[in-house]
Motif scaffolding. Structure first.
Motif, PDB file in Angstrom:
ATOM      1  N   VAL A  39      -0.779  17.126  21.957  1.00  0.00           N
ATOM      2  CA  VAL A  39      -1.589  16.259  21.108  1.00  0.00           C
ATOM      3  C   VAL A  39      -2.882  15.889  21.833  1.00  0.00           C
ATOM      4  CG1 VAL A  39      -1.682  13.961  20.028  1.00  0.00           C
ATOM      5  CG2 VAL A  39       0.426  15.306  19.922  1.00  0.00           C
ATOM      6  N   LEU A  40      -3.976  15.855  21.099  1.00  0.00           N
ATOM      7  CA  LEU A  40      -5.263  15.392  21.614  1.00  0.00           C
ATOM      8  C   LEU A  40      -5.607  14.066  20.954  1.00  0.00           C
ATOM      9  CD1 LEU A  40      -7.937  15.802  23.196  1.00  0.00           C
ATOM     10  CD2 LEU A  40      -8.817  16.990  21.160  1.00  0.00           C
ATOM     11  N   ASP A  41      -5.805  13.030  21.772  1.00  0.00           N
ATOM     12  CA  ASP A  41      -6.313  11.747  21.275  1.00  0.00           C
ATOM     13  C   ASP A  41      -7.813  11.765  21.546  1.00  0.00           C
ATOM     14  OD1 ASP A  41      -6.908   9.156  20.560  1.00  0.00           O
ATOM     15  OD2 ASP A  41      -5.359   8.224  21.792  1.00  0.00           O
ATOM     16  N   ALA A  42      -8.571  12.030  20.487  1.00  0.00           N
ATOM     17  CA  ALA A  42     -10.016  12.249  20.596  1.00  0.00           C
ATOM     18  C   ALA A  42     -10.771  10.957  20.296  1.00  0.00           C
ATOM     19  CB  ALA A  42     -10.439  13.358  19.631  1.00  0.00           C
ATOM     20  N   GLY A  43     -11.408  10.418  21.326  1.00  0.00           N
ATOM     21  CA  GLY A  43     -12.047   9.113  21.192  1.00  0.00           C
ATOM     22  C   GLY A  43     -10.980   8.039  21.313  1.00  0.00           C
ATOM     23  N   CYS A  44     -10.284   8.037  22.438  1.00  0.00           N
ATOM     24  CA  CYS A  44      -9.032   7.283  22.589  1.00  0.00           C
ATOM     25  C   CYS A  44      -9.202   5.784  22.772  1.00  0.00           C
ATOM     26  CB  CYS A  44      -8.212   7.852  23.735  1.00  0.00           C
ATOM     27  SG  CYS A  44      -8.945   7.573  25.374  1.00  0.00           S
ATOM     28  N   GLY A  45     -10.431   5.307  23.033  1.00  0.00           N
ATOM     29  CA  GLY A  45     -10.615   3.862  23.197  1.00  0.00           C
ATOM     30  C   GLY A  45      -9.711   3.313  24.281  1.00  0.00           C
TER      31      GLY A  45
END
Length: 192
Positions: A39-45
């Motif tokens: 899984v890619l958390d894109a713009g994960c904050g």
């Protein structure tokens, strides 16, 4: 402008988002993933979601554009969070799932088709992709941040820029933070 906001307000943003209960949204996404999926958390904050997915047993990659957010997210998740932007994504068919929770909304509208294509390229065939935007239509600036708002029509129009992804589900939710009353457009996309 938006990057400066997160650089200067990283701890405040982290504190305001890290403990928000996103379990109903996670369930919508993870039911499409096999155990151990990448899984890619894109713009994960804050790293809240990357941490949750990691704890569920998924292989998680995460990035954010703000070095301050990357530092906080790395510390919170124990993962090696990368500092990069959506434009830096060059993975090909690498992820079973991509998670873009309240992150693509900071991309200027004219850049969104290119970003959508880059992320679509990173998603494996039959992969699942979650995105959310503040509900509305058009671009605006608020409190030093750029927002591109979406409604059902503008989102469907945006997706015409790539033939590879299609909408699995499109729905609206209320903001999960108790002090907020905003409406969000959520979508699950699949790659053909």
């Amino acid at each position: 402008m938006t990057l400066n906001y997160y650089q200067n307000n990283a701890q405040t943003f982290f504190d305001g988002t890290v403990n928000v209960d996103m379990s109903s949204l996670y369930e919508s996404f993870t039911r499409h993933l096999s155990p151990g999926a990448r899984v890619l958390d894109a713009g994960c904050g804050s790293g809240r979601d990357a941490k949750a997915f990691h704890e569920m047993g998924y292989q998680v990659d995460a990035f954010d554009a703000s070095s301050e957010m990357v530092a906080l997210a790395s510390q919170h998740t124990g993962l090696s969070v990368q500092q990069m932007t959506f434009s830096d994504v060059d993975a090909q068919q690498q992820y079973h799932g991509i998670w873009c929770c309240a992150s693509l909304l900071h991309v200027p509208a004219q850049e969104l088709p290119t970003v959508i294509q880059k992320l679509a390229n990173a998603l494996k065939t039959s992969g699942i992709w979650y995105v959310s935007f503040k509900y509305g239509d058009g671009e605006r600036e608020k409190d030093g941040r750029q927002f591109t708002d979406m409604n059902e029509t503008s989102f469907r129009t945006l997706l015409q820029s790539t033939s590879e992804v299609e909408i699995e589900t499109l729905w609206k939710t209320h903001d999960k933070r108790p002090e907020r009353d905003e409406i969000w457009l959520n979508a699950l996309l699949t790659k053909r």
